[in-house]
Enzyme design. Structure first.
Site, PDB file in Angstrom:
ATOM      1  N   THR A 150       4.280   1.847   2.300  1.00 15.06           N
ATOM      2  CA  THR A 150       5.593   2.039   1.676  1.00 15.06           C
ATOM      3  C   THR A 150       6.333   3.196   2.320  1.00 15.06           C
ATOM      4  OG1 THR A 150       4.807   1.139  -0.432  1.00 15.06           O
ATOM      5  CG2 THR A 150       6.744   2.582  -0.513  1.00 15.06           C
ATOM      6  N   ALA A 151       5.667   4.333   2.428  1.00 15.27           N
ATOM      7  CA  ALA A 151       6.336   5.515   2.991  1.00 15.27           C
ATOM      8  C   ALA A 151       6.714   5.304   4.452  1.00 15.27           C
ATOM      9  CB  ALA A 151       5.429   6.732   2.854  1.00 15.27           C
ATOM     10  N   GLY A 170       0.819  -1.197   0.000  1.00 18.18           N
ATOM     11  CA  GLY A 170       0.000   0.000   0.000  1.00 18.18           C
ATOM     12  C   GLY A 170       0.859   1.255   0.000  1.00 18.18           C
ATOM     13  N   CYS A 171       0.223   2.385  -0.254  1.00 17.80           N
ATOM     14  CA  CYS A 171       0.966   3.639  -0.384  1.00 17.80           C
ATOM     15  C   CYS A 171       1.501   4.099   0.971  1.00 17.80           C
ATOM     16  CB  CYS A 171       0.105   4.708  -1.031  1.00 17.80           C
ATOM     17  SG  CYS A 171      -1.542   4.912  -0.317  1.00 17.80           S
ATOM     18  N   TYR A 172       0.614   4.224   1.963  1.00 14.08           N
ATOM     19  CA  TYR A 172       1.099   4.601   3.295  1.00 14.08           C
ATOM     20  C   TYR A 172       2.137   3.601   3.807  1.00 14.08           C
ATOM     21  CZ  TYR A 172      -2.694   8.072   4.046  1.00 14.08           C
ATOM     22  OH  TYR A 172      -3.534   9.145   3.981  1.00 14.08           O
TER      23      TYR A 172
END
Lengths: 342, 342, 342, 342
Positions: free
Chosen positions: C152-153, C148-150
């Site tokens: 990853t960060a 997911g995007c969150y």
């Protein structure tokens, strides 16, 4: 105190009516209807109104709108025409913020709006609610057709020129730009943030529903039909309309003086000093229309710049202005909101 | 009517003071000063005020500020401390929207602000203008230090927890996000539209001037020093601060009830129902602080969400609130502006 | 040339996959499916791709996906798990950009995603596609669960600290901010321009689906469970995630060197010089994650700032990176897009 | 490999040139100059370029520009005309992205730009770098005057109509809207985020410097002078120009076919299908101009919609296109950047 009802209050014109009426010293908000959201507190849907509006949305059947002095329709097109007659018969005055009563030519209306009109006789009776043109008729009206947002900005810009017969009426151009709230509070992909932000586009070039309304209004002040090309655009901001209007000058005149005189007694139309270029934010949240008139390089093209807040002078604010006129209140009552800048 | 002067009115706190005071029924705006723009009509710089503010900016020497009842400083840091004593001596009350009188520890102030303080004795006298903490002192004050924007949002969110001793005070975290207007109306590259739009970043992580102010305020209500990590961020919107506050819970308690009781009598602090998440736009243009308190998954971390309009409750609105208190007016006078949404 | 299929290409991860694959020298796009839009040219829905992608959307039944080398699922959650086994059986490799294969604990997945999982055995087989952790496993994988995007960060920011055991793992905080495209291309009111622009809010404070995914990932590198508070926010920009991460330092260390060494060989993770604060626009359109590590005032709190483009490193770009690894291509193939600034 | 120098690379056309040239397989960036920022790494000012551009800004005296094959001037107006002769004498070709060589009529140039021209003879030699008109001349040119952003969008929209003699050339109207990056990377108040966001305005109505440039270009293709009203507007987005062009049709013709044929061989001009309305984001980051032609309600007004990215086809991209033509490279080399949407 005026007893007030709002039909269909879950859109942007609805919340804007609520904001203005909650601050209106002569308004008592009695009911706001929504079929889908009946029972929901208004302040839950619109948290900005927490502490200012304590109502819940109610089902239309339980709203007792016939006991109001005035009812606003902030509904999709085609709803007000179904319900207005009963309200008028009950002695309630009606202000429709949708398009049901704006176009006098029923066939034209039916062509652009794609439905059969339910009450042509009420269209004939309805007064087009642009106070700067129809103030006296509005004073007597039972039923007011509140103008569209683009039509308000465009008409106020062209009216002085057409009344004075100073432009060629056959080839007017209105290049208009609107903030995204003009599209309403509807779940649709093209007005998503990620679609509309940081981009600019024209739409409705082949024909927009506000075109016949503008043509009708301009023909009324000019005395005969006008030719108009109208191109609306979507601009990545929330509120505001900027209309850039072009016409060919027929004879020399002091255009600045013409505009200043035409609107000298209009509280909500502000003619800017020569050379000005109004920003939409200079009217954000207020009922003002600010206008500047230019004649670039002294040529034969006149350029008028006209800005409004589409949700205020282009919708809810003008509706409240009309209400004030209909009920003999000072026209600015509840509308002394200073624009929010920055 | 209160006779009012504003020193340095060409920034965003200046125009916001003008917007609020122009709508304040007890305020008579006497003079607004600007060295650089003396002679310019206010409405030329801020077209939103056309029709509402007829003043021109005047040179400080011609402003006769000593004849005012109250003077607001909307100046860069370091100006008010030069001029306040003379005004106080003339019987004028002073509200400083800059940082000159906020920090009691002079050495600390001089470290963070990089200049020598001109009048430490007045710092000692000044009352920190957070009405929810210091209302009674403000009532008597000659000189009010109006809080910073971040400090207002952060303190209002932490105060109930610290007063009740419910969080570990040694490791508080304030992750705060501000709209770009918080940087002021200064010609600088990092706040250009093309730099700040469509992007997000932290700044001042190593140390921000609001950190000592927040620490001082929290220590005051807690009774001893607190440990705080404060990370401000720039978010691509014009107005608004959203503070997300984290603390470790020391013992169980009904946090929702705690917050509701703490602010039960505070007109401008709105504790939202359990489970709410406030949007900054829900306070846009208004003096409200809306707060929600969460305890995710019932764990030992409390999360407080606190939003204000940085230019209103975070600056000009709180200054007017302080003026109202100082002069015995109802606290909401001139501050009944309903938030603008959308 | 790799023969490529995309299932469900009408969302933002879909158009982003198309942008990247259209510029990928080893990719041959064979089919992109959509039930609702079968027959529509891709370039009609996404005019940015006119001249670059000539395909039409096809119905899944006509896509012949079993003849592809690799199929990307850019579908809502719950679709890929229905179709993956057949593709794997046909020798096709699968990269799922949705959440179907991300959580190893099936009960946990079913709780957060509200459905029964169709193929727990494939979850067991699937490799979590974060190359900076699992590169070797990805190389061998038939099935990759794209993060997911969150997650990853957040993971890239915490990993060096947890691997080195330098933070208290029981009380991590991730305060994350996302652009609106993270919500997808769905017709919903909260992500309309007029709702999301010029405002900021938290959401999902009580619990967000990315929380278990992040916890699982961090536990894997740490070797035991971690405690994490995760608060996502919506920020008015199109693309970008900014994660601000907080942890309590357990012992002194050169954090800057730690991060630089951990990612020395990672093309797509850029550790910024000490004191930096990355902007999301510095990675706009690219597969980079830029990271800065801070220790404000030398205290015991470490603050990590981690930015990605949510649609690239947070979705489509990482998927292409995984594809490159799976097929033995240089990891940067097709991903050398320089960020677009301003 | 072409050895390339850039003079004045700290503005938006500078960073855009760097982005494009860093991805150009035949370009070797030798030097980029800045007096104010000499010594600063390019990637420090423009973090998007970290990992792609390793140069530092150098003082012009140390740039050895005379050893380059081509030098781009991305400077304010009036700089290139001081330095071009020496470079040409050294055998270096020059592409000026400013306005120094655009207007053939020296008196006209001096009137609009407010300075005396340093080298009228070089103006006479310079080729106006609109490839769709002047490709063959560009091929031979030592000195190319890269067109302005508005002039590119407006000319490409009007050219087919004027070449075919299909519109009344005496009363053309160009209503153009630009993103804020068109104003450059200069510290000025009107382009601050808090001034330009969420608002829309016209500017330069009395006369904009691009007016004589557009008139010259249109007169060239038409064969005699044209009458043009040009009104530029500022729209709250970063990149993009949308020109809405109006003309009165002189005789019937298949306008769609006319446009398609005119640009059939132009890689960077995309004529959209009839009825289309291009969005600026459909060209974001790319060198494309997308055009649609309309004749609303079959009337006598033609409406052309023309969109470009002002920093690419309106500046740096067109400059690289010109470089490619001048050096016999395929015109698309380094310009195959797919637009970024959303």
């Amino acid at each position: 105190m005026l007893k007030i009802g709002i039909v269909g209050g879950t859109g942007y014109t609805g919340v804007e009516l609520l904001r203005l009426l909650a601050g209106h010293p002569q308004a008592e908000l009695r009911a706001i209807t929504s079929r889908a959201d009946a029972g929901t507190p208004v302040s839950q849907m619109f948290p900005s109104l927490r502490g200012y509006v304590d109502l819940k949305f109610v089902h239309p059947d339980e709203a007792h709108l016939d006991q109001c002095d005035v009812v606003f329709f902030a509904t999709p097109n085609g709803i007000a025409m179904q319900q207005t007659r009963a309200l008028l018969d009950a002695g309630v005055r009606v202000i429709d913020l949708a398009a049901d009563f704006r176009i006098k030519d029923i066939a034209e209306w039916e062509k652009w709006y794609g439905m059969t009109h339910a009450c042509p006789d009420l269209v004939a009776e309805a007064v087009y609610g642009l106070p700067e043109v129809n103030r006296e008729k509005i004073r007597q009206a039972r039923l007011v057709a509140n103008p569209g947002c683009y039509p308000t900005a465009v008409q106020l810009g062209f009216i002085p020129l057409l009344e004075a017969g100073l432009v060629e009426a056959g080839s007017l151009i209105a290049d208009a730009k609107s903030g995204v709230s003009g599209a309403g509070r509807k779940a649709e992909i093209p007005t998503l943030f990620s679609e509309a932000a940081d981009s600019f586009k024209a739409y409705g070039v082949a024909g927009h529903r506000h075109l016949p309304e503008i043509r009708q209004g301009l023909a009324n002040v000019f005395g005969k039909p006008v030719g108009l090309t109208f191109v609306p655009h979507l601009t990545p901001m929330i509120r505001g309309i900027h209309a850039t209007l072009y016409g060919r000058v027929r004879k020399d005149a002091d255009l600045q003086a013409l505009f200043e005189q035409r609107y000298a007694n209009e509280t909500f139309v502000d003619v800017l000093p020569a050379g000005s270029m109004p920003e939409t934010r200079s009217v954000r949240g207020s009922n003002l229309c600010r206008i500047a008139v230019h004649r670039p390089q002294g040529g034969d093209t006149v350029v008028v710049l006209s800005v409004i807040d589409n949700l205020v002078k282009g919708a809810a604010g003008q509706a409240v202005q009309n209400m004030n006129i209909m009920f003999g209140l000072p026209e600015t009552t509840g509308l002394n909101v200073i624009p929010l800048l920055p």
